[in-house]
Design a protein around this motif. Structure first.
Motif, short mmCIF file in Angstrom:
data_model
loop_
_atom_site.label_atom_id
_atom_site.label_comp_id
_atom_site.label_asym_id
_atom_site.label_seq_id
_atom_site.Cartn_x
_atom_site.Cartn_y
_atom_site.Cartn_z
N GLU A 124 0.87 -1.31 0.02
CA GLU A 124 -0.16 0.02 0.08
C GLU A 124 0.96 1.45 -0.02
OE1 GLU A 124 -2.83 -0.18 3.37
OE2 GLU A 124 -1.01 0.26 4.79
N GLY A 125 0.32 2.33 -0.16
CA GLY A 125 0.87 3.65 -0.43
C GLY A 125 1.71 3.61 -1.47
N LEU A 126 1.11 2.91 -2.74
CA LEU A 126 1.81 2.94 -4.02
C LEU A 126 1.97 4.13 -5.04
CD1 LEU A 126 0.62 -0.57 -5.08
CD2 LEU A 126 2.78 -0.22 -4.13
N ALA A 127 0.88 5.03 -4.31
CA ALA A 127 0.66 6.29 -4.99
C ALA A 127 1.56 7.46 -4.29
CB ALA A 127 -0.72 6.78 -5.17
N PHE A 128 2.39 7.02 -3.33
CA PHE A 128 3.25 8.07 -2.51
C PHE A 128 4.53 8.42 -3.10
CE2 PHE A 128 0.91 6.74 1.63
CZ PHE A 128 -0.23 7.15 1.34
N GLY A 129 4.75 8.06 -4.41
CA GLY A 129 5.84 8.28 -4.84
C GLY A 129 6.68 7.27 -5.28
N PRO A 130 7.61 7.35 -6.23
CA PRO A 130 8.36 5.90 -6.52
C PRO A 130 9.11 5.51 -5.51
CG PRO A 130 8.63 7.73 -8.32
CD PRO A 130 8.10 8.35 -7.15
N GLU A 131 9.91 6.02 -4.55
CA GLU A 131 10.26 5.42 -3.38
C GLU A 131 9.52 4.68 -2.40
OE1 GLU A 131 13.24 6.74 0.23
OE2 GLU A 131 12.97 8.18 -1.30
N ALA A 132 8.53 5.19 -2.21
CA ALA A 132 7.52 4.56 -1.53
C ALA A 132 6.99 3.23 -2.01
CB ALA A 132 6.45 5.40 -0.95
N LYS A 133 6.54 3.50 -3.13
CA LYS A 133 6.00 2.48 -4.14
C LYS A 133 7.04 1.17 -4.08
CE LYS A 133 4.44 1.18 -8.88
NZ LYS A 133 4.03 1.66 -10.02
N ASN A 134 8.29 1.50 -4.44
CA ASN A 134 9.31 0.44 -4.46
C ASN A 134 9.65 -0.20 -3.13
OD1 ASN A 134 9.79 1.09 -7.27
ND2 ASN A 134 11.44 2.11 -6.86
N ALA A 135 9.61 0.52 -1.96
CA ALA A 135 9.50 -0.09 -0.64
C ALA A 135 8.49 -0.87 -0.35
CB ALA A 135 9.88 0.92 0.31
N ALA A 136 7.01 -0.54 -0.81
CA ALA A 136 6.11 -1.41 -0.40
C ALA A 136 6.23 -2.70 -1.33
CB ALA A 136 4.57 -0.68 -0.87
N ILE A 137 6.52 -2.64 -2.45
CA ILE A 137 6.67 -3.76 -3.26
C ILE A 137 7.70 -4.78 -2.83
CG2 ILE A 137 7.27 -4.79 -5.54
CD1 ILE A 137 5.89 -2.10 -6.70
N ALA A 138 8.94 -4.09 -2.37
CA ALA A 138 10.07 -4.93 -1.78
C ALA A 138 9.60 -5.73 -0.55
CB ALA A 138 11.21 -4.01 -1.62
N GLN A 139 8.75 -4.90 0.22
CA GLN A 139 8.04 -5.66 1.54
C GLN A 139 7.51 -6.71 1.10
OE1 GLN A 139 6.85 -3.14 4.51
NE2 GLN A 139 5.46 -4.62 5.17
N ALA A 140 6.37 -6.58 0.35
CA ALA A 140 5.78 -7.64 -0.17
C ALA A 140 6.28 -8.91 -0.82
CB ALA A 140 4.53 -6.95 -1.26
N ARG A 141 7.51 -8.47 -1.48
CA ARG A 141 8.07 -9.65 -2.20
C ARG A 141 8.70 -10.44 -1.10
NH1 ARG A 141 10.00 -6.53 -7.67
NH2 ARG A 141 8.53 -7.55 -9.06
N GLY A 142 9.35 -9.82 -0.01
CA GLY A 142 10.01 -10.14 1.28
C GLY A 142 9.01 -11.37 1.91
N GLU A 143 7.81 -11.00 2.02
CA GLU A 143 6.57 -11.77 2.57
C GLU A 143 6.66 -12.78 1.77
OE1 GLU A 143 3.55 -9.30 3.53
OE2 GLU A 143 4.50 -7.94 4.79
N ILE A 144 6.49 -12.99 0.52
CA ILE A 144 6.23 -14.08 -0.52
C ILE A 144 7.39 -15.02 -0.55
CG2 ILE A 144 6.12 -14.55 -3.02
CD1 ILE A 144 4.60 -11.77 -3.54
N ALA A 145 8.63 -14.30 -0.27
CA ALA A 145 9.82 -15.22 -0.36
C ALA A 145 9.61 -16.07 0.88
CB ALA A 145 10.91 -14.39 -0.33
#
Length: 204
Positions: free
Chosen positions: A179-200
């Motif tokens: 979430e927070g994907l509309a808060f700018g590239p840095e926030a978006k990338n951090a949110a996706i990275a966190q999700a990917r860590g949970e998937i792994a």
């Protein structure tokens, strides 16, 4: 073992929920190499909204609307796929505080009295689905709606999906959220990275 993969974003290759749901599926395939995957892209092959014609046919009326029989058959396929699945992966972006209309149509076709649940004589809900399914939800949101957010009261998205699955007797639900994907590239990338860590870290 069978896996049902549902996507519902209208954003195509730009969709984060599609990316995350695909990675959840890839993780399950890595854990269970012989798993059989069925894929439904609800943005491109969705059934119609329920109508009085659907209800009438379910109660024995003749089919009068063009294409209605085929659409009812598609809804039956959704049900068969859900019954067969051991694991269900749902890509679920938040649109206007809830799920997409495409995903809502799928839900309307799987929450069916007499098929996936029934009411007892005392009004209790009895699920007709096997209750051993594992559910994974790839949840994506432009803003932040988690507990503590000023917009938390507007969250009718994950809570709705978990409520639907709980109603059907499915309580093994894992939410992978970005979430927070509309808060700018840095926030978006951090949110996706966190999700990917949970998937792994998914282990079963």
């Amino acid at each position: 073992m069978k896996l049902l993969h549902i996507d519902s974003s209208i954003l195509g290759n730009d969709s984060v929920s599609r990316t995350l749901s695909a990675e959840i599926v890839a993780r399950q395939v890595a854990l269970h190499p012989s798993i059989e995957v069925t894929y439904r892209d609800l943005a491109s092959e969705i059934a119609e909204h329920l109508s009085i014609g659907h209800v009438a046919v379910r109660h024995g009326a003749a089919v009068e609307e063009p294409g209605l029989l085929g659409d009812i058959k598609k809804g039956d396929e959704y049900l068969d796929e859900l019954f067969d699945a051991d694991i269900v992966v749902v890509g679920a972006p938040m649109y206007n505080f809830s799920v997409s209309s495409q995903l809502k149509i799928w839900i309307d076709r799987i929450v069916v009295s007499g098929r996936t649940f029934k009411y007892s004589d005392t009004g209790d809900i009895q699920t007709l689905l096997p209750t051993s399914k594992k559910i994974f939800i790839a949840s994506t949101r432009g803003s932040a709606y988690s507990a503590g957010s000023p917009y938390a009261a507007l969250e009718h998205h994950e809570s709705y999906l978990k409520g639907v699955f709980a109603f059907l007797g499915q309580h093994d639900v894992t939410v992978i959220r970005a979430e927070g994907l509309a808060f700018g590239p840095e926030a978006k990338n951090a949110a996706i990275a966190q999700a990917r860590g949970e998937i792994a870290s998914i282990s079963a």
